[in-house]
Design a protein around this motif. Structure first.
Motif, short mmCIF file in Angstrom:
data_model
loop_
_atom_site.label_atom_id
_atom_site.label_comp_id
_atom_site.label_asym_id
_atom_site.label_seq_id
_atom_site.Cartn_x
_atom_site.Cartn_y
_atom_site.Cartn_z
N PHE A 1 11.13 3.44 -11.91
CA PHE A 1 12.35 3.22 -12.33
C PHE A 1 12.98 1.56 -11.75
N ILE A 2 13.41 1.22 -12.79
CA ILE A 2 14.71 -0.23 -12.43
C ILE A 2 15.90 -0.18 -13.90
N LYS A 3 17.08 -0.33 -12.75
CA LYS A 3 18.23 0.21 -12.66
C LYS A 3 18.41 -1.38 -13.09
N LYS A 4 19.72 -1.01 -14.23
CA LYS A 4 20.05 -2.70 -15.31
C LYS A 4 20.83 -3.02 -13.95
N GLY A 5 20.49 -4.53 -14.27
CA GLY A 5 20.97 -5.85 -13.13
C GLY A 5 20.03 -6.46 -12.58
N SER A 6 18.95 -5.34 -11.85
CA SER A 6 17.53 -5.41 -11.51
C SER A 6 16.83 -6.66 -12.16
N LEU A 7 16.61 -7.66 -11.02
CA LEU A 7 15.64 -8.99 -10.66
C LEU A 7 14.28 -8.25 -10.13
N VAL A 8 13.69 -8.93 -11.44
CA VAL A 8 12.10 -7.69 -11.11
C VAL A 8 11.49 -9.73 -11.48
N CYS A 9 10.02 -9.47 -10.72
CA CYS A 9 9.04 -10.79 -11.16
C CYS A 9 7.74 -10.17 -10.88
N LEU B 1 0.47 -1.19 0.03
CA LEU B 1 -0.13 0.06 0.22
C LEU B 1 0.18 1.23 0.04
N LYS B 2 1.99 1.05 0.27
CA LYS B 2 3.12 2.05 0.11
C LYS B 2 3.77 2.57 -1.25
N SER B 3 3.75 0.79 -2.02
CA SER B 3 4.47 1.62 -3.11
C SER B 3 3.48 1.97 -4.26
N PRO B 4 4.08 2.74 -5.39
CA PRO B 4 3.63 2.94 -6.17
C PRO B 4 3.45 1.60 -7.91
N GLY B 5 3.58 0.31 -7.25
CA GLY B 5 2.91 -0.47 -8.05
C GLY B 5 3.99 -1.99 -8.19
N ALA B 6 5.18 -1.65 -6.85
CA ALA B 6 6.10 -2.65 -6.40
C ALA B 6 7.04 -2.31 -5.58
N PHE B 7 7.37 -2.80 -4.86
CA PHE B 7 7.52 -3.26 -3.75
C PHE B 7 9.31 -4.17 -4.46
N VAL B 8 10.28 -4.35 -2.81
CA VAL B 8 12.01 -5.18 -2.98
C VAL B 8 11.50 -6.26 -2.20
N ARG B 9 12.07 -7.26 -2.02
CA ARG B 9 11.48 -8.13 -1.05
C ARG B 9 12.33 -9.34 -1.43
N PRO B 10 12.79 -9.95 -0.06
CA PRO B 10 14.93 -10.82 0.00
C PRO B 10 14.45 -11.51 -0.87
N THR B 11 14.98 -12.62 -1.18
CA THR B 11 14.91 -14.16 -1.33
C THR B 11 16.14 -14.93 -1.16
N VAL B 12 16.17 -16.13 -1.43
CA VAL B 12 17.83 -17.00 -0.69
C VAL B 12 18.79 -16.30 -1.55
N GLY B 13 19.25 -15.27 -1.36
CA GLY B 13 20.74 -14.90 -1.60
C GLY B 13 20.42 -13.55 -2.20
N PHE B 14 19.25 -12.80 -2.50
CA PHE B 14 19.14 -11.94 -3.77
C PHE B 14 17.91 -11.15 -3.56
N TRP B 15 17.67 -9.42 -4.04
CA TRP B 15 16.43 -9.29 -3.47
C TRP B 15 16.07 -8.73 -4.93
N THR B 16 14.63 -8.98 -4.82
CA THR B 16 13.51 -9.01 -6.08
C THR B 16 12.35 -7.60 -5.78
N ILE B 17 12.08 -7.52 -7.14
CA ILE B 17 11.82 -5.79 -7.28
C ILE B 17 9.97 -7.33 -7.21
N GLN B 18 8.90 -6.96 -7.22
CA GLN B 18 7.79 -7.52 -7.14
C GLN B 18 6.78 -6.30 -7.49
N LEU B 19 6.65 -6.90 -8.74
CA LEU B 19 5.23 -5.88 -9.53
C LEU B 19 4.08 -5.96 -8.90
#
Length: 533
Positions: free
Chosen positions: A417-425, A87-105
């Motif tokens: 905004f999505i930075k090059k190298g970001s993981l997105v799902c 509810l704080k996001s414009p349509g995405a938030f960041v979430r940890p996964t095992v060993g890395f972080w992903t942008i959740q759309l």
């Protein structure tokens, strides 16, 4: 004790008690390794997202792992963990996964852009897990889900026409009739997830590669037991959090080694079937005969894929065929079984909807006192049944999110905004339950998917319903699964009425789990059935 106190401080003590402590008893040296691993996992570099992701709301490391390692229900995870951040996001938030972080759309327009821009957002290799783990051995490597570019196009070029030609509606109906016999032998109260797991494993075995698991006749046979062990092994949170223990240090865990040996046997079985099928089709060609008197739509996927190699001017190695069969098996068995089980639950607790769906099934198939196998044309008329299926997959979709994509350049997805190298799902769970997208998102309401309903109004602006993903990489087995669901559900509606027992653990809402692995499941989903004829 210091480690346990640190875990207690962050709410992870239950994981220690349930998953680590039992393994410390197996071998003392494991304790040292786990202590090092836990301290490493608590390091700031792991618990804090990279700076280029901090412009988005963050679902914290400890909040996420506390949720998955304490085995919270999916509803609790969605409402209590994800929703406040979403509810704080414009349509995405960041979430940890095992060993890395992903942008959740969670924004439908951003999701549509992500899933249609496969050149900018190819699949990440991190989806496969660590090489040598049980998960990687089963779903990793060169297959249609994990590959990118020209290799992916080559696999898709063969799989697409195979799935388009294969629609074994008769097989779906025959196995459903066999399932009825199993239900009669079981009694009025039936664990529907177990039941549907058995019919779907028989379906994908026969329709996928011509192998009969006999799961409906004997769920305790060797092949079914082997696969169940493999599946449960892949879902083990302990080895998901510490994947290196599933590879180089595997000899420390004899039980885990046994599961790997069962996977060896399963993969050998698939390899043998592929070699035999290639040989028989080659011999048929030498004999100048078709080699197969079965109608095209009833041929198994393996046969059709091998035949497509010539017509589509593309080839797959035996290893690539085997890896694709593993993907088809997992997707065609588990996710379809879960969806069917969740549908039966919702119709059990919403008897008016069950009656409405039954009325439609009877109008299409008749009300004779005998089993009626639907045709493909019959399944196209099931408007309300189809709406029940779609609403089930919205509220209880078996898969939490799409596989991760990796941005190959700086870009924007609907002003995000999505930075090059970001993981997105695409966050399937949360876009399906996003209150900014759906009215009363936690309410089961099939009318959303009837002509002129809420879902139809969403379709022009973005992707708010994505149980099978979308775009060029949409699930090749989507229509296969949907038709199978329509056949099974319509035949069940004609044959039985059902309700949820009063003492069910699901009496106050469906309890589903699986946040750690990303595939939702449940247990003890017992339903009382009563025959109509």
């Amino acid at each position: 004790m210091a480690i346990l106190q640190l875990l207690q401080q962050h709410g992870l003590e239950q994981f220690y008690m349930d998953w680590i402590l039992p393994r410390l008893k197996e071998r003392r040296t494991v304790g040292i390794t786990l202590a090092i691993a836990l301290l490493y996992a608590l390091h700031r570099k792991i618990t804090t997202p990279p700076s280029y992701l901090r412009h988005l709301p963050v679902l914290g490391f400890y909040s996420f792992y506390k949720a998955i390692l304490s085995n919270v229900t999916v509803d609790q995870y969605s409402k209590d963990v994800c929703l406040p951040v979403m509810l704080k996001s414009p349509g995405a938030f960041v979430r940890p996964t095992v060993g890395f972080w992903t942008i959740q759309l969670t924004d439908p327009i951003a999701i549509k852009q992500l899933l249609t821009k496969t050149d900018i957002f190819p699949k990440s290799e991190l989806n496969q897990g660590l090489t040598g783990t049980l998960m990687h051995r089963f779903i990793g490597g060169e297959n249609i889900v994990m590959l990118n570019g020209e290799d992916w196009k080559r696999h898709r070029k063969i799989a697409n026409p195979a799935f388009n030609r294969a629609m074994p509606v008769k097989l779906f109906g025959e196995l459903t009739a066999t399932m009825f016999k199993t239900m009669e032998e079981t009694g009025p109260k039936i664990d529907v997830l177990d039941l549907f797991s058995r019919i779907t494993i028989d379906t994908i075995g026969k329709a996928g590669f011509g192998f009969d698991f006999h799961a409906l006749e004997n769920k305790n046979n060797e092949w079914v037991e082997n696969y169940d062990s493999i599946k449960e092994g892949m879902l083990d949170p302990f080895f998901l959090v510490f994947p290196f223990l599933d590879t180089t240090l595997l000899n420390w865990f004899p039980k885990r080694q046994q599961i790997h040996r069962k996977l060896d046997k399963f993969l050998e079985m698939l390899g043998g079937i592929i070699e035999e099928r290639r040989a028989s089709l080659k011999q048929a060609k030498l004999d100048n005969s078709s080699g197969n008197s079965v109608d095209v739509q009833d041929r198994d996927l393996l046969t059709l894929m091998i035949e497509c190699e010539q017509s589509e001017n593309a080839t797959l190695s035996n290893d690539e065929l085997r890896r694709n069969l593993c993907i088809f098996f997992l997707a065609g068995h588990d996710t379809t079984a879960f969806t069917l089980a969740f549908m039966i639950y919702e119709l059990a607790v919403n008897p008016d909807m069950q009656d409405r769906a039954r009325k439609e099934a009877i109008e299409i198939l008749g009300d004779d006192s005998q089993d009626k196998l639907p045709t493909i044309e019959d399944t196209k008329k099931m408007t309300y049944i189809n709406a029940v299926m779609k609403e089930t997959m919205r509220l209880h979709n078996p898969v939490l999110n799409t596989t991760s994509r990796e941005a190959t350049e700086d870009c924007y997805l609907n002003d995000i905004f999505i930075k090059k190298g970001s993981l997105v799902c695409a966050d399937i769970l949360d876009v399906h339950r996003n209150p900014k997208v759906w009215n009363s998102p936690y309410e089961f309401n099939p009318d959303r998917f009837l002509p002129g309903g809420e879902a139809e109004q969403h379709s022009s602006s973005g992707l708010s319903w994505i149980p099978f993903s979308s775009g060029g990489r949409i699930c090749v087995g989507m229509n296969f699964s949907l038709v199978e669901q329509r056949v099974v559900l319509s035949m069940l509606l004609r044959k039985y009425t059902w309700k949820l027992p009063g003492d069910s653990i699901h009496a106050n809402g469906l309890k589903t789990h699986g946040v750690a692995f990303g595939i939702i499941s449940t247990k003890d989903l017992n339903i009382e059935f009563e025959k109509r004829y």
